[in-house]
Design an enzyme around this catalytic site. Structure first.
Site, mmCIF file in Angstrom:
data_model
loop_
_atom_site.group_PDB
_atom_site.id
_atom_site.type_symbol
_atom_site.label_atom_id
_atom_site.label_comp_id
_atom_site.label_asym_id
_atom_site.label_seq_id
_atom_site.Cartn_x
_atom_site.Cartn_y
_atom_site.Cartn_z
ATOM 1 N N CYS A 1 -0.701 0.198 9.694
ATOM 2 C CA CYS A 1 -0.847 1.576 9.212
ATOM 3 C C CYS A 1 -2.253 1.844 8.698
ATOM 4 O O CYS A 1 -2.887 2.815 9.095
ATOM 5 C CB CYS A 1 0.187 1.856 8.127
ATOM 6 S SG CYS A 1 1.863 1.897 8.768
ATOM 7 N N HIS A 2 -2.716 0.958 7.755
ATOM 8 C CA HIS A 2 -4.041 1.205 7.179
ATOM 9 C C HIS A 2 -4.880 -0.057 7.121
ATOM 10 O O HIS A 2 -5.883 -0.092 6.418
ATOM 11 C CB HIS A 2 -3.909 1.813 5.775
ATOM 12 C CG HIS A 2 -3.011 3.012 5.748
ATOM 13 N ND1 HIS A 2 -1.717 2.927 5.309
ATOM 14 C CD2 HIS A 2 -3.211 4.292 6.163
ATOM 15 C CE1 HIS A 2 -1.152 4.126 5.430
ATOM 16 N NE2 HIS A 2 -2.034 4.959 5.954
ATOM 17 N N GLY A 3 -4.448 -1.115 7.832
ATOM 18 C CA GLY A 3 -5.282 -2.310 7.966
ATOM 19 C C GLY A 3 -5.290 -3.241 6.778
ATOM 20 O O GLY A 3 -6.346 -3.726 6.374
ATOM 21 N N HIS B 1 0.855 -1.191 0.000
ATOM 22 C CA HIS B 1 0.000 0.000 0.000
ATOM 23 C C HIS B 1 0.892 1.242 0.000
ATOM 24 O O HIS B 1 1.157 1.828 -1.040
ATOM 25 C CB HIS B 1 -0.945 -0.049 1.210
ATOM 26 C CG HIS B 1 -1.849 1.138 1.290
ATOM 27 N ND1 HIS B 1 -2.059 1.829 2.468
ATOM 28 C CD2 HIS B 1 -2.593 1.747 0.349
ATOM 29 C CE1 HIS B 1 -2.905 2.822 2.235
ATOM 30 N NE2 HIS B 1 -3.244 2.792 0.952
#
Lengths: 190, 430
Positions: A154-156, A130
C-alpha cells in the site's frame, strides 16, 4: 412527626431513600440495554483459536483468522532467525517488542518476539501498523521487502524476519498476540 | 383545560426559555397543574400503562433490531442467537414478546373502560376515534412482528392473513390476487415478504406514537371523563394531576409490571404458540393455525361467516363499527354506573368477547361454528341494537349533583364552588 424543620425528619429520609432506590433501579434497568451491544457469546467463543502447526514445514508460512484479523504464522529457517538476532535494537524504528504477553517497555529483540525454545515459530498479527493493509510475504512467490520479512504494497513499509518495521511509513512493529504452545505442534492464540 | 396557564418560571434561564419555546409551560399545564377529576378509579391508569408499554416495545424492539436478521434463511436462527448468545438477550427478547401481549391486555381494559363509562360520548368523539386508529395500528404492528421469527405460525399466519385480500376477487376479478402478489413480492410468502414486514414493523410504532400524541392532546382539550360521567364544574371536583394522578398512575404501572415480570421470568412462552418453535416450512401447514390470543375474537368472527368475502367484511366491520359508537349510543347519561339496563348488556358484551376469543382457538367444527355465529350476532347486536335502543327506553338512576358529592356524600359540593375545609388539593407545604 417532627414539627422542627431544621432537624432531619422522616420526610427527608424517605425522600432520600426513595431517590436512591429509584437511581439504583434506573441503573439496573439501563445496564442490560447497554451491555447487549458488547460482543455476544458467539463472538467471545471465537476469541481463542487452536492452530495445528504440523503441516507447516520449515520456511513455510500460514495465515489464520483470529478475532476477525489475519494472523501470520511462519516456521522460520535458521538463516532467518540469525538475521533477526543480528540486528542492533537501537537502530530500529520501533524499539518496543509489541508483544501482548510482555510489558509495554520490553525491547524488540527477536527473543522477545517469540516463545523460548520455539524460536523458529513467529506468530504475529498480519496487519500493517501504518493504515491497516495486509502485508505481502506469506507465500514463497511474494515480495518480502528489503529485509526478508514482509512488504506492504500500500505505502511501502518493509518488515524484517522478526516482523519489525525497518523502512517505510509504518510506526510500529507488527503486533505479537497472546499465544501459547499446547503441544509441540499445536498453539492456542488468544 | 379550563383557565389560563398557571406556570411561573422560577429562574431567569427558565424565563428566557419560556419566552422562546414554552415547553416547560406545556408540561406544567398538561401534566402538573392539569385538573383531574378527584374520583378517578384505577381503570383510568391504563393510559399511562399503555404509554409505558409503547416505550418499552420501542426500546426493546430497537435493541432486538441490532441483532435480528430479516432473511428467510437466517431469521429463525438469529432469534435463537439473541436468546442464547446476545448479552441479556434472554431477557430482552421475552420483554418484547410478552410486552406485545401485555400491550393488548392493557388496551382491551382501556377500551372496555371507555365503553362502560361512556368516554366516547360528546365532546370526546375524536379522542375515541383516534383510539380506534391506534388500536388498528397496534394490530397491524402485532401481526407484522409475529411473522418475524419465521416459525411455522409466523409463516402460515402471514399466508392466511395476506390471503384475506384475495377475497376481493369476488368484487373485481383478478384484483384480489394482484394485491396479494403485490403484498407478497412473489408468488407465495417468502423472503421479500419477510424483509418488507420487518421494515413496516419498525415503522408503525412511530406512527402509533404520533397518533398517541394527538390522542393525548385531544384528551387535554376536553378533559378526562370520570366514573360519574359528570363534567368538572367547580374546583372541588378536581385535583391537580401532580401529585395525585401521577402517583396513582405510577403505582398502577408498578402493579402492572408484576404479571409482566411473572410472564417474562417464569413462563415467557405461555402466551405464544409452541408451533412457532418449528422453523417455517412452506410445504407443511400446521394442523391448528391460530393467531395470537389478542386476535382470536376477530378470527372467530372471520370464520363464523360462511362466505369468504363476507367473513373478511365482517371481521373488518367488527373494528370499524367502533368508530361510530359516539353516534350509535343514544343515551343522555354517560356512565353505565347510572344505566342499569345498559350495564347488564355491557357485561354480556364482555362475555361475548371472551366467548369469541375462546371460539377463535377452537377448530372450525360444530358445535363451535354455531356458537361463533351466535356470539358474532351478539357482538354486532350490542353496537347496532343495544346502544341505539337502550339509550332511548332506559330510565337512568339518579345522578349525583356533582363529582364532589359522589365522593364526599350529600351535603357536600352541591354546586357551592368552594374547596371544602381540610381537603388538600395542592402539594403539601412546609
Amino acid at each position: 412527626m417532627s414539627a422542627d424543620i431544621e432537624t432531619t425528619n422522616r420526610r427527608d429520609f424517605i425522600v432520600l431513600a426513595g431517590n436512591t432506590f429509584a437511581a439504583v433501579g434506573g441503573a439496573s434497568l439501563l445496564w442490560p440495554f447497554v451491555q447487549q451491544m458488547n460482543p455476544d457469546a458467539s463472538a467471545l467463543a471465537m476469541a481463542s483459536i487452536e492452530v495445528d502447526l504440523s503441516p507447516v514445514k520449515e520456511g513455510q508460512a500460514i495465515t489464520v483468522m483470529w478475532r476477525g484479523k489475519p494472523v501470520f504464522i511462519r516456521n522460520r529457517t535458521a538463516e532467518e532467525i540469525k538475521q533477526a538476532n543480528a540486528v542492533d535494537v537501537k537502530t530500529l524504528i520501533d524499539t518496543r517488542a509489541d508483544n501482548a504477553a510482555l510489558p509495554e517497555a520490553t525491547v524488540a529483540t527477536d527473543a522477545n518476539r517469540v516463545v523460548k525454545g520455539k524460536e523458529n515459530w513467529l506468530v504475529l498479527v498480519g496487519i500493517c501498523t501504518h493504515l491497516g493493509c495486509i502485508p505481502k510475504g506469506q507465500s514463497i512467490a511474494d515480495a518480502k521487502g528489503d529485509f526478508g520479512g514482509w512488504f506492504c504494497p500500500c505505502h511501502g513499509s518493509h518488515y524484517d524476519t522478526s516482523g519489525r518495521i525497518r523502512k517505510g511509513p509504518a510506526p510500529r512493529n507488527m503486533d505479537i498476540p497472546v499465544y501459547s504452545f499446547l503441544s509441540d505442534t499445536k498453539i492456542k492464540v488468544g | 383545560m379550563s383557565g389560563h396557564s398557571t406556570y411561573e418560571p422560577k429562574s431567569n434561564t427558565a424565563k428566557w426559555f419560556d419566552e422562546r419555546l414554552p415547553l416547560a409551560r406545556l408540561v406544567h399545564d398538561s401534566f402538573v397543574a392539569f385538573p383531574t377529576p378527584r374520583n378517578l378509579n384505577y381503570m383510568w391508569t391504563f393510559g399511562g400503562i399503555l404509554s409505558l408499554c409503547l416505550v418499552a416495545q420501542i426500546v426493546t424492539g430497537i435493541i432486538l433490531a441490532m441483532h435480528y436478521v430479516p432473511n428467510d434463511q437466517m431469521a429463525f436462527d438469529s432469534v435463537q442467537a439473541i436468546k442464547r448468545d446476545v448479552n441479556y438477550g434472554w431477557l430482552i427478547q421475552p420483554m418484547h414478546a410478552v410486552g406485545a401481549s401485555m400491550f393488548f391486555i392493557a388496551v382491551y381494559l382501556h377500551i372496555f373502560r371507555g365503553l362502560y363509562y361512556g368516554s366516547y360520548k360528546a365532546p370526546r368523539e375524536i379522542l375515541w376515534i383516534l383510539g380506534v386508529f391506534i388500536f388498528l395500528a397496534m394490530m397491524a404492528t402485532g401481526f407484522l412482528g409475529y411473522t418475524l421469527p419465521w416459525g411455522q405460525m409466523s409463516f402460515w399466519g402471514a399466508t392466511v392473513i395476506t390471503n384475506l385480500f384475495s377475497s376481493l376477487d369476488g368484487v373485481i376479478p383478478g384484483m384480489g390476487t394482484a394485491i396479494v402478489t403485490w403484498l407478497w413480492g412473489g408468488f407465495a410468502v417468502g423472503n421479500p415478504t419477510l424483509n418488507r414486514f420487518f421494515s413496516l414493523h419498525y415503522l408503525l410504532p412511530f406512527v402509533i406514537f404520533g397518533i398517541v400524541i394527538l390522542h393525548v392532546w385531544a384528551l387535554h382539550v376536553v378533559g378526562q371523563n370520570n366514573p360519574t360521567g359528570l363534567e368538572i364544574k367547580q374546583p372541588s371536583d378536581a385535583v391537580p394531576m401532580y401529585p395525585y394522578a401521577i402517583t396513582k398512575d405510577l403505582f398502577a404501572m408498578f402493579v402492572f409490571l408484576i404479571p409482566f415480570a411473572y410472564f417474562i421470568f417464569i413462563m415467557p412462552d405461555y402466551l405464544g404458540h409452541a408451533d412457532n418453535y418449528i422453523p417455517a416450512d412452506p410445504l407443511v401447514t400446521p394442523p391448528h393455525i391460530v393467531p395470537e390470543w389478542y386476535f382470536l375474537p376477530f378470527y372467530a368472527i372471520l370464520r363464523a361467516i360462511p362466505s369468504k368475502l363476507g367473513g373478511v367484511v365482517a371481521m373488518l366491520a367488527a373494528i370499524i363499527v367502533l368508530v361510530f359508537i359516539p353516534w350509535l349510543d343514544t343515551s343522555r347519561v354517560r356512565s353505565a354506573k347510572y344505566r342499569p339496563i345498559f350495564r347488564w348488556f355491557f357485561w354480556y358484551f364482555v362475555f361475548t368477547c371472551l366467548a369469541l376469543g375462546y371460539l377463535g382457538a377452537m377448530p372450525a367444527e360444530q358445535p363451535y361454528i354455531f356458537w361463533a355465529q351466535f356470539f358474532t350476532f351478539s357482538y354486532f347486536a350490542f353496537f347496532l341494537l343495544v346502544m341505539p335502543i337502550v339509550g332511548i327506553i332506559e330510565t337512568p338512576s339518579r345522578l349525583p349533583r356533582s363529582i364532589t358529592e359522589s365522593v364526599l356524600g350529600k351535603g357536600h359540593g352541591g354546586g357551592g364552588g368552594q374547596v371544602p375545609a381540610g381537603a388538600a388539593t395542592g402539594p403539601e407545604k412546609r
